[in-house]
Enzyme design. Sequence first.
Site, PDB file in Angstrom:
ATOM      1  N   ARG A   1      -7.021 -15.744   5.739  1.00  0.00           N
ATOM      2  CA  ARG A   1      -6.954 -16.565   7.082  1.00  0.00           C
ATOM      3  C   ARG A   1      -7.700 -17.614   6.819  1.00  0.00           C
ATOM      4  O   ARG A   1      -7.417 -18.884   7.266  1.00  0.00           O
ATOM      5  CB  ARG A   1      -7.445 -15.794   8.070  1.00  0.00           C
ATOM      6  CG  ARG A   1      -6.719 -14.459   8.697  1.00  0.00           C
ATOM      7  CD  ARG A   1      -7.336 -13.765   9.705  1.00  0.00           C
ATOM      8  NE  ARG A   1      -7.889 -12.775   8.797  1.00  0.00           N
ATOM      9  CZ  ARG A   1      -8.866 -11.734   9.195  1.00  0.00           C
ATOM     10  NH1 ARG A   1      -9.219 -11.971  10.800  1.00  0.00           N
ATOM     11  NH2 ARG A   1      -9.485 -10.932   8.800  1.00  0.00           N
TER      12      ARG A   1
ATOM     13  N   PRO B   1       6.354  11.102  -4.811  1.00  0.00           N
ATOM     14  CA  PRO B   1       6.717  10.343  -5.999  1.00  0.00           C
ATOM     15  C   PRO B   1       8.070   9.834  -5.965  1.00  0.00           C
ATOM     16  O   PRO B   1       8.521   8.372  -6.273  1.00  0.00           O
ATOM     17  CB  PRO B   1       6.593  11.430  -7.165  1.00  0.00           C
ATOM     18  CG  PRO B   1       5.467  12.213  -6.654  1.00  0.00           C
ATOM     19  CD  PRO B   1       5.718  12.415  -5.123  1.00  0.00           C
TER      20      PRO B   1
ATOM     21  N   GLY C   1     -17.028 -12.059   3.216  1.00  0.00           N
ATOM     22  CA  GLY C   1     -17.156 -11.920   1.764  1.00  0.00           C
ATOM     23  C   GLY C   1     -17.652 -13.318   1.134  1.00  0.00           C
ATOM     24  O   GLY C   1     -16.958 -14.563   1.349  1.00  0.00           O
TER      25      GLY C   1
ATOM     26  N   LYS D   1       0.745  -1.262   0.165  1.00  0.00           N
ATOM     27  CA  LYS D   1      -0.006   0.138  -0.183  1.00  0.00           C
ATOM     28  C   LYS D   1       0.902   1.309   0.069  1.00  0.00           C
ATOM     29  O   LYS D   1       0.723   1.837   0.786  1.00  0.00           O
ATOM     30  CB  LYS D   1      -0.975  -0.054   1.165  1.00  0.00           C
ATOM     31  CG  LYS D   1      -2.002  -1.289   1.168  1.00  0.00           C
ATOM     32  CD  LYS D   1      -2.932  -1.120   2.420  1.00  0.00           C
ATOM     33  CE  LYS D   1      -3.987  -2.579   1.898  1.00  0.00           C
ATOM     34  NZ  LYS D   1      -3.465  -3.689   2.144  1.00  0.00           N
TER      35      LYS D   1
END
Length: 211
Positions: free
Chosen positions: A191, A65, A175, A60
């Site tokens: 997991r 830059p 999900g 992430k």
Amino acid sequence: MTDLVLSLDVTNRASALTIAAACAREVDAIKIGYPLVLAAGLGIARDLAGLGLPLIADFKVADIPNTNTLICDQIFAAGFSAVIAQGFPGPDSVAACVDTAHAHDGECYVVAEMSHPGALTFFSEGVPEHLCEVVAQTGADGIIAPATRPERVKALRALIGKKKILSPGIGAQGGDPAEVAPLVDGMIVGRAIYGAADPAAAARTYAPYRR
């Protein structure tokens, strides 16, 4: 085709290698984040290279830059195939990740929305949609969108078209792969696989959702 991406968020090198080897035939890519890299070092990518699977660096990346370029250079030099970056530092920072990834024949994905409940504190009110604009502007390869909110995946798909969507939150976060798989290019599962008594068998349960 919907790929199955193993999120290998363990902190023991030996366990990581054992789980990855056991699941290699059942998954299409492996995602590695800070927990494993901080424990085992970037060299874990070389350790896993023999499996022949794409390796995604889930760092992430979120800096200016120049720093993003330096980070991504190290990621791809270590043998990773793709990197995940945050979009909120702005298009110039994202472009640095994208340009570096493409220079190494790799991919860059931008987090459009995260899968945990607290993500809605900031990933809301048009922010994910604006991040999709950054993806289009910078030429990023796709986005990260939450399997825990399929309706959001559908909305973001309408914005990014044929760019890829990788979707975390399947399994431990609740999900539903049956609902999410038709909407995305990659289901990210952690997991529910690596924490299982038999990780390979757990990975095989997702086979019906791989199109």
